[in-house]
Design an enzyme around this catalytic site. Structure first.
Site, mmCIF file in Angstrom:
data_model
loop_
_atom_site.group_PDB
_atom_site.id
_atom_site.type_symbol
_atom_site.label_atom_id
_atom_site.label_comp_id
_atom_site.label_asym_id
_atom_site.label_seq_id
_atom_site.Cartn_x
_atom_site.Cartn_y
_atom_site.Cartn_z
ATOM 1 N N ILE A 124 0.583 -1.293 0.185
ATOM 2 C CA ILE A 124 0.117 0.028 0.038
ATOM 3 C C ILE A 124 0.788 1.275 -0.099
ATOM 4 O O ILE A 124 0.571 2.161 -0.821
ATOM 5 C CB ILE A 124 -0.814 0.086 1.351
ATOM 6 C CG1 ILE A 124 -2.073 -1.422 1.046
ATOM 7 C CG2 ILE A 124 -1.718 1.400 1.323
ATOM 8 C CD1 ILE A 124 -2.803 -1.278 2.443
ATOM 9 N N ASP A 176 11.327 2.138 6.358
ATOM 10 C CA ASP A 176 10.984 1.158 6.371
ATOM 11 C C ASP A 176 12.239 0.241 6.603
ATOM 12 O O ASP A 176 12.971 0.111 5.723
ATOM 13 C CB ASP A 176 9.997 0.495 5.027
ATOM 14 C CG ASP A 176 9.647 -0.721 5.013
ATOM 15 O OD1 ASP A 176 10.249 -1.750 5.896
ATOM 16 O OD2 ASP A 176 8.617 -1.025 4.593
ATOM 17 N N ARG A 181 -3.637 0.399 10.805
ATOM 18 C CA ARG A 181 -4.203 -0.279 12.102
ATOM 19 C C ARG A 181 -4.321 0.650 13.057
ATOM 20 O O ARG A 181 -3.454 1.424 13.515
ATOM 21 C CB ARG A 181 -3.536 -1.477 12.355
ATOM 22 C CG ARG A 181 -3.856 -2.697 11.547
ATOM 23 C CD ARG A 181 -5.092 -3.347 11.885
ATOM 24 N NE ARG A 181 -5.489 -4.236 11.105
ATOM 25 C CZ ARG A 181 -5.997 -4.037 9.880
ATOM 26 N NH1 ARG A 181 -6.410 -3.108 9.408
ATOM 27 N NH2 ARG A 181 -6.636 -5.171 9.320
ATOM 28 N N ASP A 233 -8.627 6.137 9.816
ATOM 29 C CA ASP A 233 -9.748 5.217 9.119
ATOM 30 C C ASP A 233 -9.790 4.207 10.279
ATOM 31 O O ASP A 233 -10.705 3.333 10.159
ATOM 32 C CB ASP A 233 -9.253 4.841 7.766
ATOM 33 C CG ASP A 233 -10.320 3.969 7.328
ATOM 34 O OD1 ASP A 233 -11.519 4.177 7.325
ATOM 35 O OD2 ASP A 233 -9.793 2.769 6.728
ATOM 36 N N GLU A 277 -12.806 -0.764 17.904
ATOM 37 C CA GLU A 277 -13.491 -0.571 16.583
ATOM 38 C C GLU A 277 -14.679 -1.376 16.850
ATOM 39 O O GLU A 277 -14.754 -2.388 17.493
ATOM 40 C CB GLU A 277 -13.108 -1.058 15.500
ATOM 41 C CG GLU A 277 -11.788 -0.119 15.077
ATOM 42 C CD GLU A 277 -10.980 -0.437 13.662
ATOM 43 O OE1 GLU A 277 -11.910 -1.198 13.113
ATOM 44 O OE2 GLU A 277 -10.336 0.190 13.321
ATOM 45 N N HIS A 333 -13.279 2.683 9.249
ATOM 46 C CA HIS A 333 -12.675 1.735 8.656
ATOM 47 C C HIS A 333 -13.050 1.244 7.243
ATOM 48 O O HIS A 333 -13.391 0.098 6.883
ATOM 49 C CB HIS A 333 -12.677 0.266 9.578
ATOM 50 C CG HIS A 333 -11.604 -0.653 9.309
ATOM 51 N ND1 HIS A 333 -10.879 -1.155 10.311
ATOM 52 C CD2 HIS A 333 -10.726 -0.997 8.274
ATOM 53 C CE1 HIS A 333 -9.935 -2.198 9.892
ATOM 54 N NE2 HIS A 333 -9.895 -2.004 8.691
ATOM 55 N N GLY A 372 -11.112 1.486 4.389
ATOM 56 C CA GLY A 372 -9.989 1.705 3.443
ATOM 57 C C GLY A 372 -10.266 0.540 2.322
ATOM 58 O O GLY A 372 -9.743 0.600 1.265
ATOM 59 N N ALA A 373 -10.777 -0.672 2.803
ATOM 60 C CA ALA A 373 -11.080 -1.796 1.731
ATOM 61 C C ALA A 373 -12.608 -1.617 1.049
ATOM 62 O O ALA A 373 -12.693 -2.770 0.334
ATOM 63 C CB ALA A 373 -10.920 -2.818 2.407
HETATM 64 N N1 LIG Z 1 -7.704 0.305 6.244
HETATM 65 C C1 LIG Z 1 -7.922 -0.595 5.665
HETATM 66 O O1 LIG Z 1 -9.176 -0.681 5.728
HETATM 67 C C2 LIG Z 1 -6.855 -1.529 5.186
HETATM 68 C C3 LIG Z 1 -6.685 -2.089 4.147
HETATM 69 C C4 LIG Z 1 -5.767 -2.827 3.858
HETATM 70 C C5 LIG Z 1 -4.537 -3.032 4.659
HETATM 71 N N2 LIG Z 1 -4.811 -2.246 5.706
HETATM 72 C C6 LIG Z 1 -3.514 -2.367 6.530
HETATM 73 O O2 LIG Z 1 -2.626 -1.760 5.867
HETATM 74 C C7 LIG Z 1 -1.364 -2.010 6.426
HETATM 75 C C8 LIG Z 1 0.004 -2.271 5.371
HETATM 76 O O3 LIG Z 1 -0.764 -3.285 4.384
HETATM 77 P P1 LIG Z 1 0.384 -3.611 3.142
HETATM 78 O O4 LIG Z 1 -0.511 -4.562 2.359
HETATM 79 O O5 LIG Z 1 0.880 -2.335 2.416
HETATM 80 O O6 LIG Z 1 1.282 -4.438 3.823
HETATM 81 P P2 LIG Z 1 2.765 -5.159 3.318
HETATM 82 O O7 LIG Z 1 2.971 -6.164 4.202
HETATM 83 O O8 LIG Z 1 2.781 -4.922 1.996
HETATM 84 O O9 LIG Z 1 3.742 -3.649 3.933
HETATM 85 C C9 LIG Z 1 3.876 -3.309 5.308
HETATM 86 C C10 LIG Z 1 5.236 -2.483 5.235
HETATM 87 O O10 LIG Z 1 5.653 -2.207 6.447
HETATM 88 C C11 LIG Z 1 6.845 -2.626 6.820
HETATM 89 N N3 LIG Z 1 7.279 -2.418 8.447
HETATM 90 C C12 LIG Z 1 7.178 -3.546 8.913
HETATM 91 N N4 LIG Z 1 7.267 -3.246 10.295
HETATM 92 C C13 LIG Z 1 7.741 -1.658 10.100
HETATM 93 C C14 LIG Z 1 8.408 -1.026 11.061
HETATM 94 N N5 LIG Z 1 8.436 -1.371 12.545
HETATM 95 N N6 LIG Z 1 8.600 0.202 10.765
HETATM 96 C C15 LIG Z 1 8.370 0.526 9.408
HETATM 97 N N7 LIG Z 1 8.233 -0.273 8.444
HETATM 98 C C16 LIG Z 1 7.613 -1.510 8.766
HETATM 99 C C17 LIG Z 1 7.248 -3.759 6.188
HETATM 100 O O11 LIG Z 1 8.531 -3.947 5.925
HETATM 101 C C18 LIG Z 1 6.619 -3.647 4.783
HETATM 102 O O12 LIG Z 1 7.160 -3.102 3.964
HETATM 103 C C19 LIG Z 1 -1.315 -3.003 6.980
HETATM 104 O O13 LIG Z 1 -1.602 -3.095 8.746
HETATM 105 C C20 LIG Z 1 -2.841 -3.690 6.877
HETATM 106 O O14 LIG Z 1 -3.470 -4.429 7.786
HETATM 107 C C21 LIG Z 1 -5.744 -1.578 6.025
HETATM 108 O O1 LIG Z 2 -6.779 -5.647 6.686
HETATM 109 C C1 LIG Z 2 -7.636 -5.364 5.978
HETATM 110 O O2 LIG Z 2 -7.829 -5.705 4.786
HETATM 111 C C2 LIG Z 2 -8.498 -4.151 6.074
HETATM 112 O O3 LIG Z 2 -8.414 -3.697 7.317
HETATM 113 C C3 LIG Z 2 -9.797 -4.090 5.612
HETATM 114 O O4 LIG Z 2 -10.701 -4.632 6.551
HETATM 115 P P1 LIG Z 2 -12.218 -4.842 6.354
HETATM 116 O O5 LIG Z 2 -12.071 -6.193 5.532
HETATM 117 O O6 LIG Z 2 -13.101 -5.230 7.686
HETATM 118 O O7 LIG Z 2 -12.926 -3.768 5.606
#
Ligand SMILES: NC(=O)c1ccc[n+]([C@@H]2O[C@H](COP(=O)([O-])OP(=O)(O)OC[C@H]3O[C@@H](n4cnc5c(N)ncnc54)[C@H](O)[C@@H]3O)[C@@H](O)[C@H]2O)c1
Ligand SMILES: O=C(O)[C@H](O)COP(=O)(O)O
Length: 525
Positions: A150, A169, A230, A254, A259, A277, A279-280
């Protein structure tokens, strides 16, 4: 028919896939108590972030084979408890990447142009052109914390909007950051220089309250924070104080520590934007994640392997694709060597030879452990819990490599040291993917594994093979194939016999009485 419980809203396309193989019950909004009560009926559970899957729910799920998270984060699932119970946990690592990245970008633009506040004022019948003076993101600095899937997409788009990108990162190389047009910096510098800070990290002990009072004190008074990763990565109390005090300019969240978000100071702050929440929550992402996870649940219920299991070490989809044919080989050899060694196993050595020595092989070690334990644990052992089960039995696992071996296109050598001695087997795959056992206890053979097999170690002398054949015949056991492997003429030899039927009781001890037979083993593969 298998039964699947869907405990959060998921796209119909997922339900349709599951319905091909299972009865699907969609029951959303269940309490933890209600879940504990009904989960024993189900073979699979599919959910999003709305269901908290606790240890109690997992322990009550005695039929559960798989828990599928239609999304990325599995922090609402007690994965260690699932692993212990041999339940596969799968997710959709990429299905909502774009949706979450675009939400973060929407948050950034909303913060810079006060879109939500201006909209609210219009809905209150006002026409206020004075109070919503914005700032441009062009030529501003965006700090991206977590440059994964992301974070990288956010960085890419932000760069196209003319922003300068700083990134933190610790697990990303300088090269990768440069490819993305980002400058890798330490956190302090990112905090000090950024106009916008966007978080895209998993929730871990290191990232919990990463944005707290200390971090906030390092930021510019014009800085704005975006958290679409998160809840709990931002300390919400500290953030509210910093915004109220004008220490930073604003924030967009978000995700929240609890929650749904309850009473919170953040709700009352004009320069804080909140979404529940979301995002997805795009049509496209929900179709992606529903298909991705429903297909994996369907496959596991059909006895196939999941492509994105989070609790099978090293088994990522690309590794899986490459290693798939070798998993069966490794499991078969583990099963065989475990039965040859018999008794309590103290040590299993897995040696990857030839081309296999250069591959990523951790899943093959897990497959060997699964095979080794399968006689003792039957269907209770699987790719998920094999490592834990081996550790709990005190079995030492040693992994070695020898790229110099030139037989086949790579082979696997397993040796097991047990309370009754040490045995070894080697195996390889033919070009059509068929398994061959190529060595037993150092004797070269070339036989496919079969359901029922007899192995003997004997003196290589005339008459032995005939006597074994007659003995099997007198017990009405049909021989499918037979092969002898020896190192020197009239020295010791190994006989591998594939049988159509299991060995009847008492026959093995008759075989060991034949003159020249040193040892005999019957195995079921
Ligand atoms: N809001 C939503 O609805 C939503 C939707 C999808 C994902 N997410 C969340 O978004 C986040 C990222 O998802 P992603 O798919 O990009 O994951 P990803 O695993 O592709 O990327 C996460 C990155 O964080 C880095 N990382 C780990 N620990 C770290 C630290 N201490 N400091 C800095 N960087 C660090 C990792 O090296 C990695 O590159 C996750 O927490 C996921 O659950 C939220
Ligand atoms: O980790 C995820 O994929 C996101 O937080 C999305 O959560 P949701 O499926 O409840 O929208």
């Amino acid at each position: 028919m298998a039964k699947v419980l869907v405990s959060d809203p998921i796209d119909q396309v997922g339900i349709d896939i599951l319905s091909q193989v299972a009865q699907v019950d969609v029951k959303t909004g269940l309490s933890a108590e209600e879940l504990v009560k009904i989960i024993p009926e189900y073979d699979a559970l599919m959910l999003r972030s709305g269901t908290r899957v606790t240890k109690e729910i997992i322990e009550a799920g005695t039929q559960l084979k798989i828990i599928g998270r239609a999304g990325v984060g599995v922090d609402n699932i007690d994965v260690p408890s699932a692993t212990r119970q041999g339940i596969v946990v799968v997710n959709s690592p990429e299905g909502n990447t774009i949706a979450a990245a675009e939400h973060a970008l929407a948050m950034m633009l909303s913060l810079s142009r006060h879109v939500p506040q201006a909209n609210q004022s219009m809905k209150a019948n006002k026409w206020d052109r004075k109070n919503f003076m914005g700032t441009e993101v062009y030529k501003k600095t965006l700090g991206v914390v977590g440059l994964g899937k992301i974070g990288s997409h956010v960085a890419n788009v932000a760069k196209a909007m003319g922003m300068k990108i700083l990134a933190f990162d610790p697990f990303i190389s300088q090269d990768r950051a440069e490819q993305l047009g980002c400058t890798l910096v330490d956190l302090d510098l990112l905090f000090a220089e950024s106009d916008y800070i966007t978080l895209h990290v998993p929730k871990t002990p290191e990232t919990t309250h990463l944005i707290g009072r200390e971090a906030l004190a390092k930021m510019k008074p014009t800085a704005r924070i975006i958290n679409c990763s998160r809840g709990g990565i931002v300390n919400e109390d500290a953030l509210a104080e910093a915004v109220e005090a004008g220490q930073i300019a604003g924030a967009a969240l978000d995700v929240f520590e609890e929650e749904p978000l309850g009473e919170s100071k953040l709700r009352g702050l004009e320069s804080v934007i909140l979404t529940p929440h979301l995002g997805a929550s795009t049509a496209e992402a929900q179709v992606n994640v529903a298909i991705d996870v429903a297909e994996q649940i369907r496959d596991v219920l059909l006895g196939l392997t999941a492509r994105s299991a989070v609790n099978i070490p090293g088994l990522t989809p690309d590794v899986m694709e490459k290693l798939r044919p070798y998993l069966k080989l490794s499991e078969t050899l583990g099963n065989l060597v475990g039965q040859l060694a018999g008794g309590r196993i103290e040590r299993l050595t897995v040696r990857f030879q030839g081309e296999l020595a250069t591959n990523k092989t951790q899943p093959l070690v897990v497959a060997a452990m699964k095979g080794l334990l399968s006689q003792a644990l039957r269907e209770r052992v699987n790719y998920v819990n094999a490592a834990i089960e081996a550790k709990e039995r005190g079995i030492r696992i040693i992994e070695t490599r020898d790229a110099s071996v030139r037989d086949y296109s790579g082979s696997l050598h397993l040796s097991a040291q047990g309370s009754m001695g040490e045995h070894s087997v080697t195996g390889a795959l033919l070009s059509d993917g068929e398994i061959r056992i190529t060595d037993v206890d150092g004797f070269p053979i070339n036989v496919p594994p079969s359901n029922y097999m007899l192995f003997t170690v004997h003196r290589d002398m005339p008459g032995i093979i005939g006597q074994i054949g007659s003995l099997l015949g007198s017990f009405n056991v049909n021989i499918a194939s037979m092969q002898v492997g020896r190192k020197i003429v009239r020295g010791d030899a190994v006989m591998a016999v594939s049988l159509d039927d299991p060995l009847p009781e008492g026959l093995l001890s008759e075989i060991t009485k034949v003159a020249g037979i040193r040892d005999a083993y019957t195995v079921k593969l």
